[in-house]
Design a protein around this motif. Structure first.
Motif, PDB file in Angstrom:
ATOM      1  N   MET A 102      32.929  18.094   2.150  1.00  0.00           N
ATOM      2  CA  MET A 102      34.030  18.338   1.237  1.00  0.00           C
ATOM      3  C   MET A 102      33.506  18.056  -0.165  1.00  0.00           C
ATOM      4  SD  MET A 102      37.734  16.845   2.058  1.00  0.00           S
ATOM      5  CE  MET A 102      38.082  15.448   1.072  1.00  0.00           C
ATOM      6  N   MET A 103      33.579  19.036  -1.072  1.00  0.00           N
ATOM      7  CA  MET A 103      33.075  18.809  -2.420  1.00  0.00           C
ATOM      8  C   MET A 103      34.135  18.058  -3.219  1.00  0.00           C
ATOM      9  SD  MET A 103      30.193  20.114  -1.912  1.00  0.00           S
ATOM     10  CE  MET A 103      29.239  20.200  -3.421  1.00  0.00           C
ATOM     11  N   PHE A 104      33.617  17.278  -4.166  1.00  0.00           N
ATOM     12  CA  PHE A 104      34.501  16.372  -4.890  1.00  0.00           C
ATOM     13  C   PHE A 104      33.998  16.305  -6.325  1.00  0.00           C
ATOM     14  CE2 PHE A 104      35.369  11.746  -5.871  1.00  0.00           C
ATOM     15  CZ  PHE A 104      36.729  11.936  -6.078  1.00  0.00           C
ATOM     16  N   GLU A 128      29.463  30.027  -7.781  1.00  0.00           N
ATOM     17  CA  GLU A 128      29.301  28.876  -6.888  1.00  0.00           C
ATOM     18  C   GLU A 128      30.157  29.052  -5.638  1.00  0.00           C
ATOM     19  OE1 GLU A 128      28.247  25.442 -10.208  1.00  0.00           O
ATOM     20  OE2 GLU A 128      30.322  25.868  -9.713  1.00  0.00           O
ATOM     21  N   ILE A 129      31.364  29.551  -5.834  1.00  0.00           N
ATOM     22  CA  ILE A 129      32.255  29.736  -4.698  1.00  0.00           C
ATOM     23  C   ILE A 129      31.755  30.858  -3.784  1.00  0.00           C
ATOM     24  CG2 ILE A 129      34.579  30.508  -4.039  1.00  0.00           C
ATOM     25  CD1 ILE A 129      34.217  27.544  -4.889  1.00  0.00           C
ATOM     26  N   ARG A 130      31.252  31.925  -4.413  1.00  0.00           N
ATOM     27  CA  ARG A 130      30.709  33.013  -3.595  1.00  0.00           C
ATOM     28  C   ARG A 130      29.551  32.504  -2.741  1.00  0.00           C
ATOM     29  NH1 ARG A 130      31.700  36.933  -7.311  1.00  0.00           N
ATOM     30  NH2 ARG A 130      29.945  36.277  -8.543  1.00  0.00           N
ATOM     31  N   GLU A 131      28.707  31.678  -3.365  1.00  0.00           N
ATOM     32  CA  GLU A 131      27.506  31.223  -2.657  1.00  0.00           C
ATOM     33  C   GLU A 131      27.807  30.139  -1.621  1.00  0.00           C
ATOM     34  OE1 GLU A 131      24.709  30.045  -5.596  1.00  0.00           O
ATOM     35  OE2 GLU A 131      24.330  32.123  -6.246  1.00  0.00           O
ATOM     36  N   HIS A 132      28.759  29.263  -1.943  1.00  0.00           N
ATOM     37  CA  HIS A 132      28.938  28.088  -1.085  1.00  0.00           C
ATOM     38  C   HIS A 132      30.282  28.034  -0.359  1.00  0.00           C
ATOM     39  CE1 HIS A 132      25.261  26.515  -2.811  1.00  0.00           C
ATOM     40  NE2 HIS A 132      25.752  26.698  -4.024  1.00  0.00           N
ATOM     41  N   GLY A 133      31.133  29.023  -0.646  1.00  0.00           N
ATOM     42  CA  GLY A 133      32.477  28.982  -0.070  1.00  0.00           C
ATOM     43  C   GLY A 133      32.511  28.818   1.430  1.00  0.00           C
ATOM     44  N   SER A 134      31.538  29.415   2.118  1.00  0.00           N
ATOM     45  CA  SER A 134      31.581  29.376   3.578  1.00  0.00           C
ATOM     46  C   SER A 134      30.933  28.106   4.124  1.00  0.00           C
ATOM     47  CB  SER A 134      30.876  30.606   4.148  1.00  0.00           C
ATOM     48  OG  SER A 134      29.518  30.559   3.792  1.00  0.00           O
ATOM     49  N   GLN A 135      30.341  27.318   3.224  1.00  0.00           N
ATOM     50  CA  GLN A 135      29.635  26.119   3.706  1.00  0.00           C
ATOM     51  C   GLN A 135      30.481  24.856   3.616  1.00  0.00           C
ATOM     52  OE1 GLN A 135      26.356  26.280   0.925  1.00  0.00           O
ATOM     53  NE2 GLN A 135      24.977  27.078   2.493  1.00  0.00           N
ATOM     54  N   ILE A 136      31.599  24.951   2.899  1.00  0.00           N
ATOM     55  CA  ILE A 136      32.353  23.710   2.684  1.00  0.00           C
ATOM     56  C   ILE A 136      33.770  23.798   3.242  1.00  0.00           C
ATOM     57  CG2 ILE A 136      30.990  23.073   0.655  1.00  0.00           C
ATOM     58  CD1 ILE A 136      33.199  24.108  -1.093  1.00  0.00           C
ATOM     59  N   GLU A 137      34.293  22.643   3.585  1.00  0.00           N
ATOM     60  CA  GLU A 137      35.626  22.591   4.201  1.00  0.00           C
ATOM     61  C   GLU A 137      36.718  22.557   3.143  1.00  0.00           C
ATOM     62  OE1 GLU A 137      35.510  22.877   7.435  1.00  0.00           O
ATOM     63  OE2 GLU A 137      33.325  22.642   7.392  1.00  0.00           O
ATOM     64  N   ASP A 138      36.420  21.927   2.040  1.00  0.00           N
ATOM     65  CA  ASP A 138      37.444  21.813   0.998  1.00  0.00           C
ATOM     66  C   ASP A 138      36.767  21.447  -0.313  1.00  0.00           C
ATOM     67  OD1 ASP A 138      39.874  21.848  -0.210  1.00  0.00           O
ATOM     68  OD2 ASP A 138      40.779  20.238   0.980  1.00  0.00           O
ATOM     69  N   TYR A 139      37.531  21.560  -1.397  1.00  0.00           N
ATOM     70  CA  TYR A 139      37.026  21.224  -2.721  1.00  0.00           C
ATOM     71  C   TYR A 139      38.124  20.414  -3.397  1.00  0.00           C
ATOM     72  CZ  TYR A 139      34.468  22.028  -7.123  1.00  0.00           C
ATOM     73  OH  TYR A 139      33.750  21.888  -8.268  1.00  0.00           O
ATOM     74  N   ILE A 140      37.828  19.183  -3.746  1.00  0.00           N
ATOM     75  CA  ILE A 140      38.844  18.305  -4.325  1.00  0.00           C
ATOM     76  C   ILE A 140      38.480  17.963  -5.756  1.00  0.00           C
ATOM     77  CG2 ILE A 140      39.853  15.987  -4.182  1.00  0.00           C
ATOM     78  CD1 ILE A 140      39.942  16.242  -1.280  1.00  0.00           C
TER      79      ILE A 140
END
Lengths: 204, 342
Positions: free
Chosen positions: A79-81, A90-102
């Motif tokens: 989960m990115m924080f 960044e979202i295009r590249e990592h969107g599928s790798q993370i569960e959430d972004y806080i």
């Protein structure tokens, strides 16, 4: 007892979160950077990694790449924080790798709910995956489907944070959704959950 | 008006005296009669008469025609020829030196007066015209902008020195050339010229020729009936301004990028202490109060640093103002209700 790993270069944040999460019943490991995180992952298997982005020398995205490219750690939920609104790239590249972004600052109660929800959701997805595998679905198709699902859910959530939604954002979502639907068609429904409605990511 | 002064050049003494008397009676001032070309030139230089009455046949080597040519070239004084010759070649030769008249002896004094008056009038007109032309030329050449005047076929009627220099041709050589054949006109320019003819309104624009930028204005010029017969095109060199704008833009953009980067860092530097404050607060233990205060001070210090650091954002402000017409405190409050800009 669930384990959470906090990666953040601000000592006060590590202190507060450690105290709070321990109080909430988690086992907590707090480290100050990407290198320390990767080092600790050799011996610890957390249920969730809470990863700060703006860190030196390795930033959060680089650390994420390292986690996700290592077969031993790639399945760990992250989960990115961060204080920073992610860029579209960044979202295009990592969107599928993370569960959430806080986003910082976050209220502890909200943080707590997010962590619990991500961990629970990962469990549900894990069960669904196993069920699908048993039903004979292709493993790659399954993981591609869940990657798209994660990505689409995340982009939809973060789009509100982009200062000006662009045409490209809609397209980005549409493409991923189409791919997601395509992958879903190729899945054989598992016994556990015939309707693949799981995988939703709960926001803040 | 003062009496017109006339120098008489006549090789026959009696005829000369006769003409002198005649002219004096008619109302002219005739102080001298000379009998050869050399003296005629000298006297013309000394007394600057309004007119020279010149016999073609003179004493000495020099003919009246040669003397008249020198007088005209050196002093710009009009000459009327006197001659007993009436054969064509003599008259033709005399006219080649552009005389103001030709009188065949013998003549009536009334005829001579008319010739003299016409010559004086024509000379005055020519002088006025020359004067006006030189004034216009002076005006055209004083301004540093390139000017060209076109007729309705887009052919050059006149250009000023600046334009001629830019095109590396003499002003004379440019006359009559088609503007389309010159490097200063692109298709856009030609279209604009047509538009000015059709619409009768001036147009302004910017265009690049070679490595220089020009602000080009086209003005329609009308004849007495109000028809557009000519178009004046003025090219004002704005290369310097363009470079300045470009530089400002680059510097402004550079500074903005730098500020954006700073802002991203700021994001973290403000929100991390905020996160700590929020966290300590929610942990709910008064033991954390000193820590909260510490993080509040951290943010406060940051704002102080920013306040100093962003002074250098002058470039950004001038960039924003120039290109987007906004900038802190530059645009006055229209109704004055908000007081001083902060």
């Amino acid at each position: 007892m669930e384990t959470v790993m906090i990666v953040d270069d601000t000592p006060a944040i590590r202190e507060v979160f450690t105290l709070f999460l321990k109080r909430s019943g988690y086992l907590v490991h707090a480290v100050m950077g990407g290198r320390e995180c990767l080092e600790l992952l050799k011996t610890v298997q957390p249920d969730l990694i809470l990863l700060d982005i703006m860190m030196e020398p390795e930033d959060g995205w680089e650390t994420l790449d390292a986690i996700k490219s290592n077969p031993a750690t790639r399945q760990l939920p992250v989960m990115m924080f961060s204080a920073k609104t992610p860029t579209r790239t960044e979202i295009r590249e990592h969107g599928s790798q993370i569960e959430d972004y806080i986003f910082k600052p976050v209220e502890l109660a909200v943080l707590s709910r997010s962590i619990a929800s991500v961990i629970e959701n990962c469990r549900v997805v894990q069960r669904e995956k196993e069920s699908l595998i048993q039903a004979g679905s292709d493993r790659d198709t399954i993981s591609e489907y869940y990657n798209r699902l994660r990505s689409v859910t995340l982009i939809k959530k973060l789009m509100q944070r982009f200062r000006d939604a662009e045409k490209g954002d809609e397209d980005m979502i549409r493409v991923q959704e189409e791919q997601m639907v395509q992958f879903r068609k190729n899945l054989r429904p598992g016994t556990d959950r015939p309707q693949l409605s799981g995988g939703e990511i709960h926001g803040q | 008006m003062a009496k017109a002064t006339i120098l008489v050049v006549e090789d026959e003494f009696i005829t000369g005296a006769d003409i002198q008397n005649n002219l004096r009676e008619t109302g002219y001032d005739v102080p001298f009669v000379v009998d050869n070309g050399e003296d005629a030139i000298t006297k013309a230089g000394e007394m600057h008469p309004d007119l020279v009455l010149m016999d073609i046949t003179l004493i000495g080597e020099m003919t009246g025609i040669a003397a008249a040519a020198q007088i005209r070239d050196r002093y710009g004084i009009p000459v009327i020829f006197l001659s007993a010759h009436s054969d064509d070649t003599t008259i033709t030769r005399a006219l080649e030196s552009e005389p103001f008249g030709y009188v065949i002896k013998p003549f009536e004094s009334r005829d001579l007066k008319i010739r003299i008056e016409i010559a004086l009038y024509k000379h005055a007109m020519d002088e006025a015209l020359r004067e006006r032309e030189s004034t216009i030329n002076a005006l055209l050449n004083t301004i540093p902008d390139a000017l060209v005047l076109l007729d309705h076929e887009k052919k050059i009627v006149a250009v000023n020195e600046t334009m001629a220099r830019q095109l590396q041709k003499s002003r004379e050589a440019l006359k009559g050339l088609d503007i389309a054949d010159l490097p200063l006109a692109n298709t856009g320019t030609l279209q604009q010229i047509d538009d000015v003819y059709v619409q009768g309104r001036p147009v302004h624009g910017e265009e690049k020729r070679g490595d220089r930028w020009y602000e080009v204005s086209m003005f329609p010029m009308t004849d007495t009936n109000g028809r557009i017969t000519r178009i004046a095109i003025q090219s004002h060199d704005i290369t310097g301004r363009k470079h300045f704008e470009e530089q400002l833009k680059n510097e402004g953009v550079g500074q903005i990028e730098q500020n954006m980067e700073q802002f991203q860092t700021l994001n973290d530097q403000i929100r991390n202490p905020l996160q700590a404050i929020l966290g300590y607060l929610q942990l709910g233990d008064p033991a954390y109060f000193p820590k909260i205060i510490h993080h509040v001070q951290e943010i406060d210090n940051l704002v102080v640093r920013l306040d100093k650091g962003w002074v250098q954002s002058e470039k950004v402000r001038s960039f924003l103002f120039r290109h987007y017409r906004h900038g802190a405190g530059i645009v006055p409050d229209p109704d004055g209700t908000k007081g001083e800009a902060d």
